[in-house]
Enzyme design. Structure first.
Site, mmCIF file in Angstrom:
data_model
loop_
_atom_site.group_PDB
_atom_site.id
_atom_site.type_symbol
_atom_site.label_atom_id
_atom_site.label_comp_id
_atom_site.label_asym_id
_atom_site.label_seq_id
_atom_site.Cartn_x
_atom_site.Cartn_y
_atom_site.Cartn_z
ATOM 1 N N LYS A 1 2.990 5.141 -2.763
ATOM 2 C CA LYS A 1 3.242 3.696 -1.480
ATOM 3 C C LYS A 1 3.219 2.868 -1.805
ATOM 4 O O LYS A 1 3.380 1.789 -1.227
ATOM 5 C CB LYS A 1 1.577 4.590 -0.278
ATOM 6 C CG LYS A 1 1.687 4.058 0.858
ATOM 7 C CD LYS A 1 3.368 4.348 1.567
ATOM 8 C CE LYS A 1 2.503 3.853 2.986
ATOM 9 N NZ LYS A 1 4.177 3.193 3.632
ATOM 10 N N TRP B 1 -0.492 8.588 -9.972
ATOM 11 C CA TRP B 1 0.783 8.719 -10.071
ATOM 12 C C TRP B 1 1.053 8.079 -11.318
ATOM 13 O O TRP B 1 0.299 7.239 -11.924
ATOM 14 C CB TRP B 1 1.375 6.926 -8.820
ATOM 15 C CG TRP B 1 2.709 7.078 -8.784
ATOM 16 C CD1 TRP B 1 3.407 7.358 -8.256
ATOM 17 C CD2 TRP B 1 3.459 6.171 -9.928
ATOM 18 N NE1 TRP B 1 5.094 6.373 -8.270
ATOM 19 C CE2 TRP B 1 4.262 5.695 -9.519
ATOM 20 C CE3 TRP B 1 2.705 5.014 -11.123
ATOM 21 C CZ2 TRP B 1 5.447 4.840 -10.119
ATOM 22 C CZ3 TRP B 1 3.688 4.206 -11.185
ATOM 23 C CH2 TRP B 1 5.104 3.884 -10.991
ATOM 24 N N GLU C 1 18.513 -2.093 4.881
ATOM 25 C CA GLU C 1 17.312 -1.145 4.465
ATOM 26 C C GLU C 1 17.147 0.638 4.731
ATOM 27 O O GLU C 1 16.644 1.282 4.382
ATOM 28 C CB GLU C 1 16.051 -1.606 5.599
ATOM 29 C CG GLU C 1 15.354 -0.964 6.056
ATOM 30 C CD GLU C 1 14.308 -0.584 5.004
ATOM 31 O OE1 GLU C 1 13.815 -1.115 3.736
ATOM 32 O OE2 GLU C 1 13.042 0.694 5.398
ATOM 33 N N ASN D 1 -7.433 3.645 -11.548
ATOM 34 C CA ASN D 1 -6.869 3.997 -10.863
ATOM 35 C C ASN D 1 -6.100 2.008 -12.074
ATOM 36 O O ASN D 1 -7.315 0.842 -11.342
ATOM 37 C CB ASN D 1 -6.686 3.203 -9.114
ATOM 38 C CG ASN D 1 -5.859 2.471 -8.566
ATOM 39 O OD1 ASN D 1 -4.185 2.433 -9.814
ATOM 40 N ND2 ASN D 1 -5.560 2.036 -7.837
ATOM 41 N N GLY D 2 -5.344 1.912 -11.801
ATOM 42 C CA GLY D 2 -4.482 0.660 -12.758
ATOM 43 C C GLY D 2 -3.403 1.306 -14.621
ATOM 44 O O GLY D 2 -3.686 2.216 -14.484
ATOM 45 N N HIS E 1 35.592 -6.705 -1.276
ATOM 46 C CA HIS E 1 36.374 -6.452 -2.965
ATOM 47 C C HIS E 1 35.591 -5.686 -4.112
ATOM 48 O O HIS E 1 35.538 -6.477 -5.676
ATOM 49 C CB HIS E 1 35.409 -8.322 -3.053
ATOM 50 C CG HIS E 1 35.777 -9.262 -2.051
ATOM 51 N ND1 HIS E 1 36.743 -9.590 -2.168
ATOM 52 C CD2 HIS E 1 35.250 -9.475 -0.453
ATOM 53 C CE1 HIS E 1 36.893 -10.963 -1.000
ATOM 54 N NE2 HIS E 1 36.209 -10.772 -0.436
ATOM 55 N N GLU F 1 15.641 6.988 -1.172
ATOM 56 C CA GLU F 1 13.731 7.156 -1.192
ATOM 57 C C GLU F 1 13.409 8.605 -0.770
ATOM 58 O O GLU F 1 12.808 9.048 -1.241
ATOM 59 C CB GLU F 1 13.252 6.176 -0.630
ATOM 60 C CG GLU F 1 12.491 5.886 0.542
ATOM 61 C CD GLU F 1 12.290 4.713 0.470
ATOM 62 O OE1 GLU F 1 10.436 4.420 -0.560
ATOM 63 O OE2 GLU F 1 11.672 3.674 1.232
ATOM 64 N N LYS G 1 16.252 4.062 2.956
ATOM 65 C CA LYS G 1 15.512 4.735 3.214
ATOM 66 C C LYS G 1 16.393 6.411 3.024
ATOM 67 O O LYS G 1 15.564 6.870 2.048
ATOM 68 C CB LYS G 1 15.289 4.994 4.955
ATOM 69 C CG LYS G 1 14.983 3.271 5.542
ATOM 70 C CD LYS G 1 12.903 4.441 5.441
ATOM 71 C CE LYS G 1 12.488 3.648 4.767
ATOM 72 N NZ LYS G 1 12.193 2.234 4.332
ATOM 73 N N ARG H 1 -0.863 8.149 -2.375
ATOM 74 C CA ARG H 1 -1.191 6.652 -3.313
ATOM 75 C C ARG H 1 0.142 7.386 -4.673
ATOM 76 O O ARG H 1 -0.553 6.350 -5.907
ATOM 77 C CB ARG H 1 -2.496 6.288 -3.546
ATOM 78 C CG ARG H 1 -3.006 5.591 -2.289
ATOM 79 C CD ARG H 1 -4.174 4.660 -2.495
ATOM 80 N NE ARG H 1 -4.675 4.159 -3.313
ATOM 81 C CZ ARG H 1 -4.171 3.053 -3.497
ATOM 82 N NH1 ARG H 1 -4.408 3.079 -2.305
ATOM 83 N NH2 ARG H 1 -4.709 2.116 -5.184
ATOM 84 N N CYS I 1 -3.071 5.418 -7.999
ATOM 85 C CA CYS I 1 -3.188 6.401 -7.742
ATOM 86 C C CYS I 1 -4.132 5.966 -7.148
ATOM 87 O O CYS I 1 -4.753 4.962 -6.309
ATOM 88 C CB CYS I 1 -4.011 6.701 -9.484
ATOM 89 S SG CYS I 1 -2.641 7.107 -10.786
HETATM 90 C C1 AGP Z 1 9.237 1.479 1.340
HETATM 91 O O1 AGP Z 1 9.927 2.746 2.031
HETATM 92 C C2 AGP Z 1 9.387 1.660 -0.101
HETATM 93 N N1 AGP Z 1 8.581 2.588 -0.082
HETATM 94 C C3 AGP Z 1 9.417 0.273 -0.632
HETATM 95 O O2 AGP Z 1 10.058 -0.584 -0.808
HETATM 96 C C4 AGP Z 1 7.929 -0.461 -0.153
HETATM 97 O O3 AGP Z 1 8.556 -1.420 0.607
HETATM 98 C C5 AGP Z 1 6.868 -1.873 -1.537
HETATM 99 O O4 AGP Z 1 7.036 -0.653 -2.584
HETATM 100 C C6 AGP Z 1 6.994 -3.107 -1.166
HETATM 101 O O5 AGP Z 1 5.311 -2.898 -0.182
HETATM 102 P P1 AGP Z 1 4.858 -3.015 -0.467
HETATM 103 O O6 AGP Z 1 5.638 -3.578 1.634
HETATM 104 O O7 AGP Z 1 3.458 -2.300 0.619
HETATM 105 O O8 AGP Z 1 4.432 -4.809 -0.591
#
Ligand code: AGP
Length: 615
Positions: free
Chosen positions: A610, A75, A487, A101-102, A510, A494, A491, A27, A2
């Site tokens: 984020k 969030w 990766e 937040n938390g 396999h 997500e 991408k 966030r 949040c």
């Molecule tokens: C990245 O595209 C993602 N949104 C996510 O995997 C992110 O890398 C992960 O949550 C780790 O975040 P950080 O690097 O801020 O620790």
């Protein structure tokens, strides 16, 4: 997770509160809300499910006048993203409002205690109990002292929190608290500002206070800020931090979305990171806070991270093992927390985290420290918890990354890890100054190579059509570029919500090969490296089953051009281990084009946030 903001001062609070929320929206964006202390002596607010833009529209007709207020973008953890569960939450009297937040881990016990004692809780959240606990303290042991009431309430909480609290009986003041979730405060002539991170404060002040765990702050409308410890004693010298971010760095600046902007910023981010790094004795990295002797003694490294940052670790492991010859393990932080790591007297733990606030990564780092390891952080966010709790920190200097999908932090973190690997190789005597210099010059070639790839984005736009009707995709790569495949798949998943799976290309036979059928999209990373021909054989296997292959390949590769439906071309990279830093840029752009074609919000994909500050 949040985002919270607060203001008390000379100006109308609503302006900063809404602008601050917009800046912090990465966030969390399930719901948003605001409460302002009005001149009539009451607390008035608006809250709603959905984005901050919905809140902004609602506020236009709400006439929220007043110079003290708090706001929140959520969030969801406990309770669905509804109007009712949106923050701020109020006490029974409607005179105390909180944003949080938390996670409050003991909220069930507290809820039933509060209900038994006559409080009426109206949401499904864990956070609402805080407002009622403050109410109890305000009416009882801490009567008339808002800081004491918040301190008293926090003593009953288990979990993590960043809090901003306003009370209609204490006009012109806000109280903030922190335990385990970040909170920063700016003190200016116009008033005092609070925020979850420095992004909304960059345009307001270049110097901010960072609350430490178990600290409380009283913000007053004249701009003064006083920090207290858990016993209520004033903290003479609270932690501060200088913000050197250009405030415009967190604006779109003419780009369609932050993802496009951040992809385009990768060359400059790497240039910043490399500046003045090569010295007489190899790589200059005072941030490590370790002597050459201590570095030479390292006999094992744990690389720990989550998500995209974990993929950085996979690339870093290869660099450290091949250049510095130090055995290196990669661990998902969320997994390491439930394992028994094999730590030696000279084990170094490196955590990689863009935000520096990822709860799993922080927990793992604390655990490794408790086991006797030095902890070194590779992070982007200035003054983040990871930086503050580590023995040394290398800032990757990518600038604010707003898009939830990490792009420029990923490439900058890989380069930072390359520098670390070279520093270790020199300390270990595995490379001399010349050898380090040769590798460093290869790193210096990266920004221009990435610029070249970005200029070829039309190739990604074209290849995105392959995914138009797809329901799933397979990503393949060998060696270091199996990580590029992981990766790339992350991408795509997500931001487009298209299922994607990644495998080392040699593993396809396999199992995953069973997925292939005519038209099934397979993205294969097949650059000019020592395993190129093996990967081409895998492409043959894909084509033989009628699947559609999109390749990432090096200029001039006729074999791949003849086989594949689309090729995303990269210029030759001077060192194989650095290819992932160039090749991924195509897959970032490909994911973005696929997502846009599907009408997705690429900057704020559903269900994500984020920085993930819960375990
Ligand atoms: C990245 O595209 C993602 N949104 C996510 O995997 C992110 O890398 C992960 O949550 C780790 O975040 P950080 O690097 O801020 O620790």
């Amino acid at each position: 997770m949040c985002g919270i903001v607060g203001y008390t001062g000379k100006n109308q609070a609503i302006t900063y509160l809404l602008e601050g929320l917009q800046t912090l929206e990465y966030r969390g964006y399930d719901s948003a809300g605001v409460a302002v202390l009005s001149p009539d002596g009451g607390l008035h607010g608006v809250k709603c499910a959905g984005r901050v833009s919905t809140l902004v529209e609602r506020c236009k007709t709400a006439n929220l006048v007043g110079t003290t207020g708090i706001a929140h973008t959520r969030w969801a953890t406990h309770g669905a993203p509804t109007d009712r569960n949106a923050h701020p939450h109020m006490d029974c009297s409607g005179r105390i409002a909180i944003v949080h937040n938390g996670i409050i881990e003991n909220f069930r016990e507290l809820r039933s205690y509060l209900s038994r004692n006559g409080h009426e809780l109206v949401s499904d959240t864990d956070s609402e109990v805080i407002a009622h606990l403050i109410e109890d303290a305000w009416k009882g042991p801490a009567a008339g002292d808002l800081v004491a009431a918040v301190r008293n309430a926090c003593q009953r909480l288990e979990g993590s929190w960043a809090l901003a609290v306003t009370c209609a009986d204490v006009p012109g003041k806000l109280v903030c608290a922190r335990k385990g979730s970040p909170l920063v405060i700016a003190s200016t002539e116009d008033g005092a500002y609070a925020a979850s991170d420095v992004t909304p404060l960059a345009a307001i002040s270049s110097h901010v206070i960072q609350l430490d765990d178990d600290q409380f702050a009283l913000l007053v409308e004249d701009g003064s800020v006083t920090v207290f410890d858990r016993e209520g004693m004033e903290v003479a010298n609270p932690s501060t931090i200088d913000i050197d971010w250009d405030a415009s760095a967190a604006t779109l600046g003419g780009y369609a979305d932050f993802m496009a902007k951040e992809i385009s910023e990768q060359p400059e981010a790497i240039e910043r990171l490399l500046k003045d790094r090569l010295g007489k004795h190899g790589i200059e990295m005072d941030e490590l806070s370790m002597t050459s002797e201590e570095l030479a003694a390292i006999d094992r490294i744990y690389l720990v991270a989550c998500g995209t940052s974990y993929h950085v670790c996979l690339i870093a492991r290869d660099m450290i093992e091949s250049w510095a010859k130090i055995p290196t393990l990669c661990e998902y932080a969320s997994e390491l927390n439930y394992k028994e790591p094999l730590v030696t007297d000279n084990t170094l733990c490196v955590i990689v985290t863009q935000s520096g606030e990822t709860a799993d990564t922080l927990t793992a780092a604390r655990r490794m420290r408790a086991l006797g390891c030095k902890v070194f952080a590779v992070t982007n966010v200035l003054g983040s918890t990871a930086a503050r709790e580590s023995d040394g920190t290398l800032y990757v200097q990518a600038g604010p990354e707003v898009c939830v999908a990490s792009t420029k932090a990923y490439t900058a973190q890989m380069v930072a890890c390359a520098l670390l690997a070279l520093r270790l190789a020199f300390a270990k005597g595995e490379m001399d100054r010349n050898e380090v210099g040769r590798h460093f010059h290869n790193l210096e070639a990266l920004p221009d190579l990435i610029r070249e790839v970005i200029a070829r984005r039309w190739q990604d736009k074209h290849a995105a059509q392959v995914f138009r009707n797809a329901r799933s995709a397979l990503f393949l790569g060998r060696g270091v570029n199996s990580t590029t495949a992981y990766e790339g798949a992350l991408k795509l998943k997500e931001i487009s919500y298209l299922h994607a799976e990644a495998y080392p290309a040699g593993e396809m036979k396999h199992g995953p090969i069973a997925l292939l059928e005519p038209g099934f999209p397979v993205v294969t990373v097949v650059p000019a490296d020592h395993i190129h021909d093996k990967t081409v054989s895998n492409i043959q296997e894909v084509i033989a089953r009628g699947a559609t292959c999109v390749a990432v390949a090096t200029d001039g590769d006729r074999d791949v051009a003849a086989l594949c439906h689309d090729v995303l071309w990269i210029p030759p990279v001077p060192e194989e281990r650095l290819i992932p830093i160039v090749a991924i840029v195509h897959l970032q752009m490909l994911a973005r084009y696929v997502a846009r074609a599907r009408g997705r919000d690429v900057d704020k994909p559903r269900n994500l946030a984020k920085s993930v500050t819960v375990e």
